[in-house]
Write a protein that holds these residues in place. Structure first.
Motif, mmCIF file in Angstrom:
data_model
loop_
_atom_site.group_PDB
_atom_site.id
_atom_site.type_symbol
_atom_site.label_atom_id
_atom_site.label_comp_id
_atom_site.label_asym_id
_atom_site.label_seq_id
_atom_site.Cartn_x
_atom_site.Cartn_y
_atom_site.Cartn_z
ATOM 1 N N UNK A 1 29.163 40.657 26.385
ATOM 2 C CA UNK A 1 30.460 40.020 26.173
ATOM 3 C C UNK A 1 31.572 40.894 26.737
ATOM 4 N N UNK A 2 32.601 40.241 27.284
ATOM 5 C CA UNK A 2 33.718 40.963 27.902
ATOM 6 C C UNK A 2 35.039 40.519 27.282
ATOM 7 N N UNK A 3 36.027 41.433 27.386
ATOM 8 C CA UNK A 3 37.323 41.171 26.776
ATOM 9 C C UNK A 3 38.461 41.659 27.669
ATOM 10 N N UNK A 4 39.478 40.883 27.766
ATOM 11 C CA UNK A 4 40.826 41.191 28.252
ATOM 12 C C UNK A 4 40.963 41.673 29.685
ATOM 13 N N UNK A 5 40.555 42.877 30.018
ATOM 14 C CA UNK A 5 40.963 43.483 31.288
ATOM 15 C C UNK A 5 39.921 43.424 32.402
ATOM 16 N N UNK A 6 38.752 42.923 32.138
ATOM 17 C CA UNK A 6 37.718 42.934 33.175
ATOM 18 C C UNK A 6 38.026 41.900 34.258
ATOM 19 N N UNK A 7 37.567 42.148 35.482
ATOM 20 C CA UNK A 7 37.788 41.165 36.553
ATOM 21 C C UNK A 7 37.233 39.782 36.191
ATOM 22 N N UNK A 8 36.071 39.733 35.552
ATOM 23 C CA UNK A 8 35.496 38.442 35.149
ATOM 24 C C UNK A 8 36.378 37.751 34.127
ATOM 25 N N UNK A 9 36.838 38.503 33.119
ATOM 26 C CA UNK A 9 37.649 37.924 32.047
ATOM 27 C C UNK A 9 38.929 37.319 32.610
ATOM 28 N N UNK A 10 39.509 37.995 33.601
ATOM 29 C CA UNK A 10 40.761 37.500 34.188
ATOM 30 C C UNK A 10 40.575 36.155 34.881
ATOM 31 N N UNK A 11 39.332 35.822 35.258
ATOM 32 C CA UNK A 11 39.034 34.530 35.891
ATOM 33 C C UNK A 11 38.693 33.458 34.856
ATOM 34 N N UNK A 12 38.541 33.857 33.611
ATOM 35 C CA UNK A 12 38.129 32.934 32.557
ATOM 36 C C UNK A 12 39.209 31.901 32.282
#
Length: 168
Positions: A123-134
């Protein structure tokens, strides 16, 4: 996140969290060497197995967690009992048929974390490149895996496990 898990009778047990370069480089190198010794054709890189130490990943940024779901009363590990990747061809059998994997995802989803589609434990949160595309709606992101809706009978099974209408 852990508060919601506890309210449901579970606890979260983190596995891998922040991985600095000093950890990533040996993981990368060990994977390459192991596959070379096994005579595998894909030994020249670790693509899709271990993130390149030079790239920005959720783990290298300290914004991703690999986690397991444990039942408080029995101490039984429930969600991360296998490490197989989720693909489009096995999504139904490898993810949608396991209420604990879906419950783990829902606990994080309700707390604005997003699952990396091929891994039910990541699981990822907030600042990751993937999260920013969510888009904030999808239940998972990345890995060329198309998510499928959770069947109503599985939602009912999860509601029965936790004892109330948790999955709408």
């Amino acid at each position: 996140v852990n508060k919601l898990a506890q309210e449901l009778g579970f606890k979260l047990v983190p596995g891998s969290v922040h991985r600095p370069a000093s950890v990533m480089v040996p993981l990368w190198n060990t994977g390459i060497v192991a596959r070379y010794k096994q005579g595998r054709k894909d030994w020249t890189n670790n693509e899709a197995k271990i993130a390149k130490p030079s790239c920005q990943t959720g783990h290298s940024m300290g914004a991703a967690v690999d986690v397991n779901l444990v039942h408080i009363k029995t101490s039984k590990q429930l969600a991360a009992t296998d490490s197989g990747k989720i693909t489009n061809s096995n999504y139904d059998t490898h993810f949608l048929n396991d209420p604990y994997k879906i419950l783990l995802e829902e606990i994080f989803y309700q707390n604005k974390w997003v699952r990396y589609c091929p891994e039910h434990w990541h699981f990822e949160y907030a600042v990751t490149p993937s999260y920013k595309k969510w888009d904030g709606v999808s239940r998972c992101i990345g890995g060329n895996v198309t998510e499928k809706p959770i069947p109503d009978d599985m939602k009912k099974q999860i509601n029965d496990i936790v004892g109330y209408n948790f999955m709408n």
